[in-house]
Write a protein that holds these residues in place. Structure first.
Motif, PDB file in Angstrom:
ATOM      1  N   ARG A  17      23.519  49.834 -60.242  1.00  0.00           N
ATOM      2  CA  ARG A  17      24.880  49.317 -60.171  1.00  0.00           C
ATOM      3  C   ARG A  17      24.939  47.822 -60.477  1.00  0.00           C
ATOM      4  O   ARG A  17      25.974  47.304 -60.830  1.00  0.00           O
ATOM      5  CB  ARG A  17      25.480  49.599 -58.788  1.00  0.00           C
ATOM      6  N   LEU A  18      23.830  47.106 -60.286  1.00  0.00           N
ATOM      7  CA  LEU A  18      23.772  45.682 -60.590  1.00  0.00           C
ATOM      8  C   LEU A  18      22.895  45.455 -61.818  1.00  0.00           C
ATOM      9  O   LEU A  18      21.848  46.074 -61.958  1.00  0.00           O
ATOM     10  CB  LEU A  18      23.196  44.898 -59.410  1.00  0.00           C
ATOM     11  N   SER A  19      23.319  44.540 -62.681  1.00  0.00           N
ATOM     12  CA  SER A  19      22.499  44.201 -63.841  1.00  0.00           C
ATOM     13  C   SER A  19      21.293  43.402 -63.375  1.00  0.00           C
ATOM     14  O   SER A  19      21.327  42.763 -62.314  1.00  0.00           O
ATOM     15  CB  SER A  19      23.319  43.391 -64.837  1.00  0.00           C
ATOM     16  N   LEU A  26      21.367  36.969 -57.314  1.00  0.00           N
ATOM     17  CA  LEU A  26      21.529  37.271 -55.895  1.00  0.00           C
ATOM     18  C   LEU A  26      20.246  36.961 -55.129  1.00  0.00           C
ATOM     19  O   LEU A  26      20.284  36.374 -54.046  1.00  0.00           O
ATOM     20  CB  LEU A  26      21.934  38.740 -55.733  1.00  0.00           C
ATOM     21  N   TYR A  27      19.105  37.341 -55.705  1.00  0.00           N
ATOM     22  CA  TYR A  27      17.824  37.070 -55.061  1.00  0.00           C
ATOM     23  C   TYR A  27      17.618  35.565 -54.869  1.00  0.00           C
ATOM     24  O   TYR A  27      17.154  35.122 -53.816  1.00  0.00           O
ATOM     25  CB  TYR A  27      16.684  37.644 -55.891  1.00  0.00           C
ATOM     26  N   GLU A  28      17.935  34.789 -55.897  1.00  0.00           N
ATOM     27  CA  GLU A  28      17.777  33.333 -55.796  1.00  0.00           C
ATOM     28  C   GLU A  28      18.641  32.771 -54.673  1.00  0.00           C
ATOM     29  O   GLU A  28      18.214  31.890 -53.921  1.00  0.00           O
ATOM     30  CB  GLU A  28      18.147  32.670 -57.125  1.00  0.00           C
ATOM     31  N   ALA A  29      19.863  33.280 -54.562  1.00  0.00           N
ATOM     32  CA  ALA A  29      20.764  32.806 -53.511  1.00  0.00           C
ATOM     33  C   ALA A  29      20.242  33.179 -52.127  1.00  0.00           C
ATOM     34  O   ALA A  29      20.339  32.390 -51.180  1.00  0.00           O
ATOM     35  CB  ALA A  29      22.155  33.398 -53.725  1.00  0.00           C
ATOM     36  N   VAL A  30      19.691  34.367 -51.991  1.00  0.00           N
ATOM     37  CA  VAL A  30      19.153  34.806 -50.700  1.00  0.00           C
ATOM     38  C   VAL A  30      18.001  33.896 -50.270  1.00  0.00           C
ATOM     39  O   VAL A  30      17.944  33.452 -49.118  1.00  0.00           O
ATOM     40  CB  VAL A  30      18.665  36.271 -50.780  1.00  0.00           C
ATOM     41  N   LYS A  55      29.776  43.199 -48.668  1.00  0.00           N
ATOM     42  CA  LYS A  55      28.688  43.694 -47.824  1.00  0.00           C
ATOM     43  C   LYS A  55      28.372  45.145 -48.163  1.00  0.00           C
ATOM     44  O   LYS A  55      27.211  45.566 -48.084  1.00  0.00           O
ATOM     45  CB  LYS A  55      29.057  43.571 -46.343  1.00  0.00           C
ATOM     46  N   ALA A  56      29.389  45.897 -48.552  1.00  0.00           N
ATOM     47  CA  ALA A  56      29.162  47.299 -48.914  1.00  0.00           C
ATOM     48  C   ALA A  56      28.201  47.404 -50.093  1.00  0.00           C
ATOM     49  O   ALA A  56      27.309  48.266 -50.109  1.00  0.00           O
ATOM     50  CB  ALA A  56      30.491  47.968 -49.256  1.00  0.00           C
ATOM     51  N   GLN A  61      22.934  48.749 -52.064  1.00  0.00           N
ATOM     52  CA  GLN A  61      21.831  48.420 -52.946  1.00  0.00           C
ATOM     53  C   GLN A  61      20.501  48.308 -52.213  1.00  0.00           C
ATOM     54  O   GLN A  61      19.467  48.747 -52.721  1.00  0.00           O
ATOM     55  CB  GLN A  61      22.144  47.090 -53.648  1.00  0.00           C
ATOM     56  N   TRP A  62      20.507  47.701 -51.013  1.00  0.00           N
ATOM     57  CA  TRP A  62      19.242  47.433 -50.325  1.00  0.00           C
ATOM     58  C   TRP A  62      19.124  48.085 -48.956  1.00  0.00           C
ATOM     59  O   TRP A  62      18.028  48.175 -48.422  1.00  0.00           O
ATOM     60  CB  TRP A  62      19.026  45.916 -50.201  1.00  0.00           C
ATOM     61  N   GLY A  63      20.206  48.467 -48.355  1.00  0.00           N
ATOM     62  CA  GLY A  63      20.135  49.213 -47.100  1.00  0.00           C
ATOM     63  C   GLY A  63      20.074  48.369 -45.841  1.00  0.00           C
ATOM     64  O   GLY A  63      20.600  48.771 -44.810  1.00  0.00           O
TER      65      GLY A  63
END
Length: 201
Positions: A17-19, A26-30, A55-56, A61-63
């Motif tokens: 669902r995510l490119s 997103l990973y960099e932001a986390v 959040k959904a 995506q990651w659970g």
């Protein structure tokens, strides 16, 4: 044609669902948020707001937060040991060190913070082991097997199983003992004075 197991097909569909570009952002932001507030204070609400996600979407995506954090840390690693082959064990270990040099200060701080958090949050500890630590150990074993095949290390060397422990110890122990970060010069000397002699290389 080989059939794809239902659980794997579902996982692929969920993660598609995510490119890759969006996932990387997103990973960099986390990781950036994790470095600023620590694991305990990091919330899915804050991640969603920072990344302009829902959040959904994050949970689909990651659970869970531990899985997302471990996946993010895995993604931002500059290089895996398995990608390195300089022709010698010493060259491989020093090349791995150079690959992490730019983010040394951040990585050392994250490692110390996560070590504490993993003690308090078993679900984080499990996610880190499954998604980050075990893949890295497997990749490091490939590097070490090549050294054995080249004759640099004896196949029955008892220190082979402790290389991951020695590498982690280099990052964690210096701040505790000396109050200083494990910079490039320190880690380079550590490889030559501790790891290679332990392996008989």
């Amino acid at each position: 044609m080989v059939a794809v197991p239902a659980d794997q097909a579902t996982d692929r569909a969920r993660r598609s669902r995510l490119s890759p570009e969006r996932e990387g952002e997103l990973y960099e932001a986390v990781v950036e948020l994790l470095g600023k507030v620590g694991y305990d204070a990091l919330t899915m609400d804050a991640i969603a707001a920072r990344t302009r996600s829902s959040k959904a979407t994050l949970y689909r995506q990651w659970g869970s937060k531990p899985t997302l954090v471990a996946s993010a840390l895995r993604h931002v690693k500059p290089m895996s040991p398995q990608e390195i082959d300089t022709g010698s064990l010493r060259g491989d270990l020093h090349r791995l060190l150079r690959a992490t040099d730019e983010e040394m200060e951040r990585d050392a701080a994250l490692l110390r913070g996560l070590a504490r958090a993993a003690h308090d949050f078993p679900d984080l500890q499990q996610a880190l082991r499954e998604l980050l630590i075990q893949p890295e150990i497997c990749a490091l074993e490939v590097l070490l097997r090549r050294a054995v095949a080249r004759g640099e290390v004896a196949p029955d060397c008892p220190a082979l199983g402790y290389v991951p422990h020695m590498l982690c110890g280099a990052f964690i122990s210096r701040p505790l003992i000396e109050g200083a970060l494990p910079d490039n010069a320190y880690l380079s000397a550590y490889i030559d004075a501790v790891i290679l002699p332990a392996l008989g290389a």
